[in-house]
Structures are given as C-alpha cells and as structure tokens.
Write an enzyme that holds these catalytic residues in place. Structure first.
Site, PDB file in Angstrom:
ATOM      1  CG  HIS A   1      -2.023   1.004   1.136  1.00 54.48           C
ATOM      2  ND1 HIS A   1      -1.846   2.339   1.387  1.00 54.48           N
ATOM      3  CD2 HIS A   1      -3.320   0.836   0.791  1.00 54.48           C
ATOM      4  CE1 HIS A   1      -2.998   2.960   1.199  1.00 54.48           C
ATOM      5  NE2 HIS A   1      -3.905   2.087   0.841  1.00 54.48           N
TER       6      HIS A   1
ATOM      7  CG  ASP B   1      -8.779  -4.533  -2.480  1.00 54.23           C
ATOM      8  OD1 ASP B   1      -9.929  -4.297  -2.091  1.00 54.23           O
ATOM      9  OD2 ASP B   1      -8.134  -3.784  -3.251  1.00 54.23           O
TER      10      ASP B   1
HETATM   11  N1  ACO Z   1       3.670  -7.780  -4.880  1.00 56.45           N
HETATM   12  C1  ACO Z   1       4.981  -7.813  -5.152  1.00 56.45           C
HETATM   13  N2  ACO Z   1       5.782  -6.747  -5.084  1.00 56.45           N
HETATM   14  C2  ACO Z   1       5.233  -5.586  -4.700  1.00 56.45           C
HETATM   15  C3  ACO Z   1       3.888  -5.466  -4.388  1.00 56.45           C
HETATM   16  C4  ACO Z   1       3.087  -6.635  -4.491  1.00 56.45           C
HETATM   17  N3  ACO Z   1       1.787  -6.592  -4.210  1.00 56.45           N
HETATM   18  N4  ACO Z   1       3.614  -4.212  -4.028  1.00 56.45           N
HETATM   19  C5  ACO Z   1       4.752  -3.531  -4.129  1.00 56.45           C
HETATM   20  N5  ACO Z   1       5.737  -4.372  -4.533  1.00 56.45           N
HETATM   21  C6  ACO Z   1       7.134  -4.029  -4.755  1.00 56.45           C
HETATM   22  C7  ACO Z   1       7.316  -3.424  -6.130  1.00 56.45           C
HETATM   23  O1  ACO Z   1       7.589  -4.380  -7.105  1.00 56.45           O
HETATM   24  C8  ACO Z   1       8.489  -2.515  -5.881  1.00 56.45           C
HETATM   25  O2  ACO Z   1       9.665  -3.300  -5.854  1.00 56.45           O
HETATM   26  P1  ACO Z   1      11.034  -2.753  -6.500  1.00 56.45           P
HETATM   27  O3  ACO Z   1      11.334  -1.499  -5.718  1.00 56.45           O
HETATM   28  O4  ACO Z   1      11.966  -3.881  -6.278  1.00 56.45           O
HETATM   29  O5  ACO Z   1      10.699  -2.469  -7.911  1.00 56.45           O
HETATM   30  C9  ACO Z   1       8.256  -2.005  -4.468  1.00 56.45           C
HETATM   31  O6  ACO Z   1       7.468  -3.002  -3.829  1.00 56.45           O
HETATM   32  C10 ACO Z   1       7.525  -0.674  -4.411  1.00 56.45           C
HETATM   33  O7  ACO Z   1       6.381  -0.754  -5.244  1.00 56.45           O
HETATM   34  P2  ACO Z   1       5.651   0.505  -5.862  1.00 56.45           P
HETATM   35  O8  ACO Z   1       4.789   0.066  -6.988  1.00 56.45           O
HETATM   36  O9  ACO Z   1       6.622   1.604  -6.131  1.00 56.45           O
HETATM   37  O10 ACO Z   1       4.771   0.954  -4.626  1.00 56.45           O
HETATM   38  P3  ACO Z   1       3.486   1.827  -4.719  1.00 56.45           P
HETATM   39  O11 ACO Z   1       3.396   2.559  -3.448  1.00 56.45           O
HETATM   40  O12 ACO Z   1       3.435   2.641  -5.962  1.00 56.45           O
HETATM   41  O13 ACO Z   1       2.349   0.712  -4.868  1.00 56.45           O
HETATM   42  C11 ACO Z   1       0.489  -0.600  -4.689  1.00 56.45           C
HETATM   43  C12 ACO Z   1       1.294   0.493  -4.028  1.00 56.45           C
HETATM   44  C13 ACO Z   1       0.066  -0.148  -6.091  1.00 56.45           C
HETATM   45  C14 ACO Z   1      -0.775  -0.849  -3.874  1.00 56.45           C
HETATM   46  C15 ACO Z   1       1.335  -1.876  -4.783  1.00 56.45           C
HETATM   47  O14 ACO Z   1       1.705  -2.306  -3.492  1.00 56.45           O
HETATM   48  C16 ACO Z   1       0.635  -2.986  -5.543  1.00 56.45           C
HETATM   49  O15 ACO Z   1       0.737  -3.057  -6.770  1.00 56.45           O
HETATM   50  N6  ACO Z   1      -0.096  -3.906  -4.834  1.00 56.45           N
HETATM   51  C17 ACO Z   1      -0.857  -4.925  -5.485  1.00 56.45           C
HETATM   52  C18 ACO Z   1      -2.205  -4.365  -5.937  1.00 56.45           C
HETATM   53  C19 ACO Z   1      -3.146  -4.150  -4.794  1.00 56.45           C
HETATM   54  O16 ACO Z   1      -3.249  -4.965  -3.872  1.00 56.45           O
HETATM   55  N7  ACO Z   1      -3.896  -3.043  -4.855  1.00 56.45           N
HETATM   56  C20 ACO Z   1      -4.871  -2.704  -3.806  1.00 56.45           C
HETATM   57  C21 ACO Z   1      -4.450  -1.417  -3.140  1.00 56.45           C
HETATM   58  S1  ACO Z   1      -5.370  -1.114  -1.666  1.00 56.45           S
HETATM   59  C22 ACO Z   1      -6.914  -0.704  -2.165  1.00 56.45           C
HETATM   60  O17 ACO Z   1      -7.162  -0.244  -3.237  1.00 56.45           O
HETATM   61  C23 ACO Z   1      -8.012  -0.979  -1.149  1.00 56.45           C
END
Ligand code: ACO
Length: 371
Positions: free
Chosen positions: A262, A314
């Site tokens: 998140h 979620d």
């Molecule tokens: N699975 C694997 N790796 C992840 C995940 C994940 N769910 N989430 C983040 N990471 C990793 C990324 O690959 C990245 O790694 P890196 O630095 O080695 O490239 C690092 O963590 C940071 O990720 P970002 O995308 O920069 O983080 P951001 O804050 O933009 O993303 C997000 C937040 C979009 C929610 C992300 O965690 C994600 O994609 N999660 C999965 C989708 C999800 O569950 N969405 C629901 C959000 S909550 C809601 O809407 C109620």
C-alpha cells in the site's frame, strides 16, 4: 524553485488537498474519519451511521438514522429505462464499465445536476447512495439474463444490497459481515479514485461526473480491482500448499501479488485488513471452509517472509465476499458502492471550497523543431 526539483513520481507524499473528512495516521495506525477511528466505528456502529457522519460531521441520533434510512428507501427505485439499457449492453461488458455507464445514465434523470450548493449536493448524494447498489446488483443480473431484483424496503440498507446481489435474504451474521465490509471500504483519505473525483469536481463539474471518474479509477488492479484478482488467485491455488507454491512462482516471475502492499501503509498491515481477517474467521465458523482462511494466512506469511509486504484491505475482503456467496465480478463494484459516500463527501467539500486543480509538468521532450 524549478518544477524539476518538486517532481514526485506518482505524487508520492504530496499534499493535494486540505480536508476535514479523513486522515491516515500511519504512526498511530489509525484511519481517522471526522475525528473517529474507522476500525472502532466498524465494530460499534453501522454503515448508515458512518454515512450520516461523513455527510454531517457528527454521528446520528436514532431519529436521525431512521430519517436517513427512510430518505434512502424513498429513492431506491432506479428508472426502468436505465435497467433496459443495462440489459442492452454487450455481454462482455466489464462490471465496472456497466456501473460507470449506469451512473452516467442516472445523471440524465437528475433535476439538480448543475446545482452545486451544499443542500443540492447532499440530496444528490442520498439519491446516489440509494440507487448505486441496485445498479451494481442488477447490471450483474442483466449480464446473465437473470431477472432484475427489486429493492426491498423491509430490509436494512446493507441487507437489501446483499439481497439484491444474491437473491437471498442474508442471515444476521452475513448482514453484519457485509455491513462491516461497506464500512471499511467507505472512505480512505486520498486514494487515486477520490483524487480523480476531486480533480473533476474542481472544474465545477457535477457529482455524477466526478463519481463516474472514480469508477474508472477504481477499476484498475493497482486499486479496487485487486479484490477480484485476490479471489481468482485463491481459487487457482486451491490448497495451503498450492497457495505457497503459487505465490512463490509469481514472485519468481516478478509478478505483483494482488492484495499486498500500500502506498501509505507501505511495510505495515492495513488496519482494515486486520479487521476483515477477524470477520473472515467468524464467517468460517458459521459456514465452514476454514481452509480458505488458512490459505490466506499462509499467503500473508509467505509475503512477509519473502517481500516484507503486508496485506491490504482487498486481500481479506475478497474471501469474505466469497463466503457471502457474492459473484467475483461484483466485488469491485461493491467497493465503489461503499465508497460512494466517501467520494461524494470529498466532492461536496471540493465544491464548497474550490480551487481548480491544474499542476505543471517536468517536460522531457524535444524543443525548437519545425514542420
Ligand atoms: N507484490 C509484489 N511486489 C510488490 C507489491 C506486491 N503486491 N507491491 C509492491 N511491490 C514491490 C514493487 O515491485 C516494488 O519493488 P522494487 O522497488 O523492487 O521495484 C516495491 O514493492 C515498491 O512498489 P511501488 O509500486 O513503487 O509501490 P506503490 O506505493 O506505488 O504501490 C500498490 C502500491 C500499487 C498498492 C502496490 O503495493 C501494488 O501493486 N499492490 C498490489 C495491488 C493491490 O493490492 N492493490 C490494492 C491497493 S489497496 C486498495 O485499493 C483498497
């Protein structure tokens, strides 16, 4: 200061707005809703109380809650023309696209569309809250060619919503679990979908248009669309061993695991996920399927160990919806229905104290070219 110096990809950490609606206090692990803790509210009051709080800045008395309940029931019916159009949509239409279309059509039946006053915006919010559940449920039935289910005023708001989706009057436990999911989904400060709505509202566009923009935003898998993807992953995994293997395989393939991570909580558990984890355990006691709960726990452990990432809402809301007998394609539309009050509260706040959103860019393209 140059724009280059202030650029933050994804607007991470940028303060986009002042608000009296909600705030994520990560330090104290509190989701503050108009001064109250969302998790405590979700345990002690109902979704309708929360709706009243978000609209009026205070919790309702019993009389005020009853009045709100009646106002919503008076507005339950959606126009027949809207239901007919839902039936005419191509069968492959995504459920969030159907919902977006439904809300757009609804705008055509609104007599106060361009009145952005506080009073008119509140009345429109009531109408949206009353009608969106029916659009969510009945766009699903329309797609399957199954009969449209009319709202029932003898049921509570949440029980009626669940009834319109499943066709069954829920048990008390089911109704309470569903109501709690609506509460935890209701409002969450400045996620992408709320920001989208505020940006739209800031042009003095109307509340229906702003909510429609929110639907498009929430559809994405990085946002609300994750709850459906979580359930698909759990069904694909099938067993405890399967869950561990599937997550490891996905991580090996550099895939994101839906329901984890998140932007604001980062490496902490989303408090809403913790509450949904409890709700899931409770539901398995009545409905069986403890293995589903155990699979979620295994997934949580693997992600903590392998990536240091924690579940977001979620992750645990999806299996709760599954045990409530809700079709997967309706999970994200329910999220939007629950969030309608949060989005509308933000639109009302934006309209009440508006300044047009118009940021600048860090230009990286060429210059001085000639045709
Ligand atoms: N699975 C694997 N790796 C992840 C995940 C994940 N769910 N989430 C983040 N990471 C990793 C990324 O690959 C990245 O790694 P890196 O630095 O080695 O490239 C690092 O963590 C940071 O990720 P970002 O995308 O920069 O983080 P951001 O804050 O933009 O993303 C997000 C937040 C979009 C929610 C992300 O965690 C994600 O994609 N999660 C999965 C989708 C999800 O569950 N969405 C629901 C959000 S909550 C809601 O809407 C109620």
């Amino acid at each position: 200061m140059s724009t280059e110096q202030t650029f933050r990809p994804g607007l991470e950490g940028v303060i986009a707005s002042e608000t009296g609606i909600s705030y994520l206090d990560v330090e104290s692990e509190q989701i503050v809703i108009r001064g109250y803790d969302l998790i405590e509210l979700s345990k002690k009051v109902t979704y309708l109380d929360l709706v009243f709080l978000l609209m009026n800045d205070q919790l309702p008395t019993k009389e005020e809650r009853d009045r709100l309940d009646q106002e919503l029931k008076n507005e339950y019916q959606v126009p027949d023309e809207l239901l007919s159009i839902l039936k005419m949509l191509p069968k492959q239409t995504d459920s969030m696209d159907a919902l977006r279309t439904g809300i757009s059509i609804l705008a055509g039946f609104e007599n106060e569309l361009d009145d952005l006053s506080l009073e008119a915006n509140r009345r429109k919010t009531i109408r949206l809250l009353a009608k969106v559940p029916s659009i969510v449920a009945n766009s699903y039935h329309a797609k399957l060619n199954t009969p449209i289910i009319a709202p029932r005023s003898d049921l509570s708001y949440s029980a009626n919503f669940l009834y319109m989706i499943t066709g069954h009057v829920p048990s008390l436990l089911e109704m309470k679990a569903f109501d709690q999911t609506l509460m935890v989904y209701s409002e969450h400060e400045m996620p992408n979908s709320t920001f989208a709505a505020r940006v739209i509202a800031s042009t003095t566009s109307d509340i229906y248009g702003a909510l429609t923009g929110s639907v498009a935003s929430l559809k994405g898998k990085l946002h609300g669309g994750a709850n459906e993807a979580v359930m698909e992953m759990l069904l694909e995994a099938r067993t405890l061993e399967g869950m561990e293997m599937l997550i490891n395989q996905k991580l090996k393939n550099k895939e994101r695991i839906m329901g984890f991570g998140h932007r604001v909580y980062m490496k902490k558990m989303d408090p809403r996920a913790a509450l949904m984890k409890e709700a899931l355990l409770e539901l398995t006691k009545e409905k069986g399927n403890k293995e589903l709960y155990d699979m979620c726990v295994i997934g949580e452990e693997v992600m903590k160990r392998e990536k240091g990432l924690y579940p977001n809402l979620d992750y645990y809301a999806a299996p709760v919806y599954y045990l409530l007998g809700i079709p997967i394609s309706v999970y994200t539309p329910i999220f939007l229905a629950a969030r309608t009050i949060g989005v509308c509260a933000h639109v009302i706040e934006q309209h009440a104290n508006n300044r047009l959103f118009r940021p600048r860019v860090n230009y990286t393209g060429p210059r001085n070219l000639h045709p």
